[in-house]
Write an enzyme that holds these catalytic residues in place. Structure first.
Site, short mmCIF file in Angstrom:
data_model
loop_
_atom_site.label_atom_id
_atom_site.label_comp_id
_atom_site.label_asym_id
_atom_site.label_seq_id
_atom_site.Cartn_x
_atom_site.Cartn_y
_atom_site.Cartn_z
N GLU A 98 0.80 -1.21 0.00
CA GLU A 98 0.00 0.00 0.00
C GLU A 98 0.84 1.26 0.00
O GLU A 98 1.97 1.27 0.48
CB GLU A 98 -0.90 0.00 1.25
CG GLU A 98 -1.87 -1.17 1.22
CD GLU A 98 -2.85 -1.19 2.39
OE1 GLU A 98 -4.04 -1.35 2.15
OE2 GLU A 98 -2.42 -1.06 3.54
N CYS A 111 3.37 8.53 1.45
CA CYS A 111 3.94 7.53 2.35
C CYS A 111 4.05 6.24 1.56
O CYS A 111 3.04 5.70 1.12
CB CYS A 111 3.03 7.38 3.56
SG CYS A 111 3.55 6.10 4.69
N CYS A 118 6.60 -7.39 6.85
CA CYS A 118 7.75 -6.93 7.64
C CYS A 118 8.16 -8.06 8.57
O CYS A 118 7.31 -8.83 9.02
CB CYS A 118 7.34 -5.71 8.47
SG CYS A 118 8.73 -4.86 9.26
N CYS A 122 7.10 -5.63 15.56
CA CYS A 122 6.75 -4.63 16.57
C CYS A 122 5.32 -4.93 17.01
O CYS A 122 4.43 -5.11 16.18
CB CYS A 122 6.87 -3.21 16.02
SG CYS A 122 8.56 -2.85 15.46
N CYS A 125 2.07 -2.89 15.67
CA CYS A 125 1.99 -2.56 14.25
C CYS A 125 1.23 -3.64 13.48
O CYS A 125 1.53 -4.83 13.61
CB CYS A 125 3.39 -2.41 13.66
SG CYS A 125 3.37 -1.97 11.91
N GLY A 175 6.82 -2.25 5.83
CA GLY A 175 8.19 -2.74 5.75
C GLY A 175 9.21 -1.91 6.49
O GLY A 175 8.94 -0.81 6.96
N GLU A 176 10.40 -2.49 6.59
CA GLU A 176 11.52 -1.81 7.23
C GLU A 176 12.52 -1.45 6.11
O GLU A 176 13.20 -2.32 5.57
CB GLU A 176 12.16 -2.77 8.26
CG GLU A 176 13.53 -2.36 8.76
CD GLU A 176 13.61 -0.92 9.29
OE1 GLU A 176 12.82 -0.55 10.16
OE2 GLU A 176 14.48 -0.17 8.81
N SER A 207 12.25 6.16 7.63
CA SER A 207 11.93 5.82 9.03
C SER A 207 12.38 4.39 9.30
O SER A 207 12.07 3.47 8.55
CB SER A 207 10.43 5.93 9.26
OG SER A 207 10.11 5.56 10.59
N LEU A 230 11.28 5.15 18.21
CA LEU A 230 11.84 4.94 19.56
C LEU A 230 10.81 4.24 20.45
O LEU A 230 11.06 3.16 20.97
CB LEU A 230 12.27 6.30 20.12
CG LEU A 230 13.09 6.28 21.41
CD1 LEU A 230 14.36 5.45 21.24
CD2 LEU A 230 13.43 7.71 21.85
N HIS A 231 9.67 4.89 20.66
CA HIS A 231 8.51 4.29 21.32
C HIS A 231 8.64 3.96 22.81
O HIS A 231 7.66 3.57 23.44
CB HIS A 231 8.02 3.03 20.59
CG HIS A 231 7.71 3.27 19.14
ND1 HIS A 231 6.99 4.35 18.70
CD2 HIS A 231 8.04 2.57 18.02
CE1 HIS A 231 6.87 4.30 17.39
NE2 HIS A 231 7.51 3.26 16.94
N CYS A 349 -0.93 5.56 10.28
CA CYS A 349 0.33 4.87 10.65
C CYS A 349 0.04 3.53 11.30
O CYS A 349 -0.78 3.44 12.20
CB CYS A 349 1.11 5.66 11.69
SG CYS A 349 1.45 7.33 11.23
#
Ligand code: SAH
Length: 375
Positions: A98, A111, A118, A122, A125, A175-176, A207, A230-231, A349
């Site tokens: 997407e 975006c 991924c 996390c 997510c 994805g990363e 990111s 970071l989170h 997000c």
């Protein structure tokens, strides 16, 4: 350049200038032909080689047989009540990914995704719940921007080349991006190249969840803005939320970030912080966070958690988010609250899910990241 079978056409989209020059060189043409092609593809949004009328006739005729401009197919388009648009794009083999366009008064942000799924897992997510299929190719990454410009110019009456359409690109979709380094770097080069999309380096943001070695590599390869997920303000909590922290802890991560800025003459790193009710949103977390970032070239972006089916988390109440922000501001941290956009079409997000199938094809597994991949 990768070898191509005799009957397979080269996709010109996503070839950085040097590779495009090498390719036209194999056809006995001068490097300026590469500039002409980039002008047609990126500035004029032309995907049909036979319509590139200022290319010499013979060259064009041969090029049509040897090359193409191929972009992902649009499977579905959705428009949210706030004007945010989400496109589902085909990745072949029943896979899909997407991209999301977020219009604002003074800018338009696209975006984009870097992988189908991924591996990072996390816990908050939605993409992580899907598992992982594969990396997107450079052409699929660049193709998202190309397609979005074409679609938006059809819808809005803007013209291709109008710099109001897309002013910012963020690699914050599925994805990363640093786990797909090889394909992401040339894509960023094309975003920045004045012969490509010609977007300012401060307006292209990668990111990452914190792949430390790749942040060092990134510093050597391209010059774009860096955002880091970071989170949490300490390792114990961050390891629960962002499992890659078990491999590269907060201290290592921050060191890599400051190194990146030194190398790139960057102004600051943006730290993303998802606001999870009762998990990481207490005043003591804010104080701990302030200690970590005080006096550093850092901006903090608080993201209200966006729920998805099956999640165990809740979004922090607005009052808690504001209190959290105030605690940080009191301690001289630059902090903003991200506006939630497009959540009525699951475009916010962490809500991007695409379609990840045949998870047996997972290739980046525990070996690469020391993490379990969902099967
Ligand atoms: N893999 C990259 C880019 C992905 S997402 C990264 O981790 O940075 C972009 C941002 O959205 C990240 O900061 C991510 O942590 C955050 N995010 C993920 N899920 C979310 C959710 N459900 N609600 C709000 N933000 C989320």
């Amino acid at each position: 350049m990768t070898a191509v079978a005799a009957n397979e056409r080269v996709n010109l989209l996503g070839l950085p200038k040097a590779e495009l020059e090498a390719f036209v060189g194999t056809m006995g043409s001068k490097p300026f032909r590469a500039r002409q092609l980039m002008n047609w593809i990126y500035k004029r949004g032309e995907g049909d080689i036979s319509a590139m009328t200022d290319l010499a006739k013979d060259f064009r005729a041969e090029l049509v047989t040897r090359a193409e401009v191929a972009v992902p197919t649009i499977v579905k388009t959705q428009v949210a009540s706030d004007g945010t648009r989400k496109w589902l794009l085909s990745g072949g083999n029943d896979q899909a990914f997407e991209m999301v366009y977020i219009p604002e008064e003074d800018r338009g942000t696209l975006c984009i995704s870097s992988q189908v799924g991924c591996v990072l897992d996390c816990t908050f997510c939605s993409t992580a719940q899907q598992g992982f299929n594969r990396n997107l190719g450079t052409a699929e990454i660049v193709g998202q921007v190309w397609l979005a410009i074409r679609e938006l110019s059809k819808e809005t009456g803007w013209k291709v080349g109008d710099d109001r359409i897309i002013t910012n690109i963020v690699l914050m979709g599925m994805g990363e991006p640093l786990a797909n380094f090889r394909n992401v770097i040339p894509a960023i080069q094309i975003f920045l190249d004045d012969l490509g999309f010609d977007i300012s380096r401060r307006r292209v943001t990668l990111s990452t969840s914190g792949l430390v070695p790749q942040i060092y590599k990134l510093a050597e390869e391209v010059n774009c803005a860096l955002a880091v997920s970071l989170h949490a303000p300490n390792d114990e909590l961050r390891s629960q939320l962002v499992p890659i922290n078990r491999k590269h802890n907060i201290a290592e991560l921050l060191e890599a970030c400051w190194h990146y800025l030194d190398e790139q003459n960057g102004r600051s790193v943006t730290f993303e912080y998802v606001m999870l009710d009762g998990v990481n949103d207490q005043p003591e977390h804010a104080r701990e966070l302030a200690q970590l970032l005080r006096g550093k070239p850092a901006k903090l972006n608080l993201i209200p958690f966006n729920p998805f089916p099956g999640t165990q988390y809740r979004r922090s109440p607005q009052a808690a988010i504001e209190r959290f922000r105030d605690e940080l501001m009191k301690r001289d941290i630059i902090v903003t609250i991200r506006k939630t956009r497009g959540d009525d079409i699951d475009a916010a997000c962490g809500q991007l899910a695409g379609q990840v199938t045949d998870r047996t094809t997972v290739r980046l597994g525990s070996k690469t990241f020391g993490l379990q991949v969902r099967a």
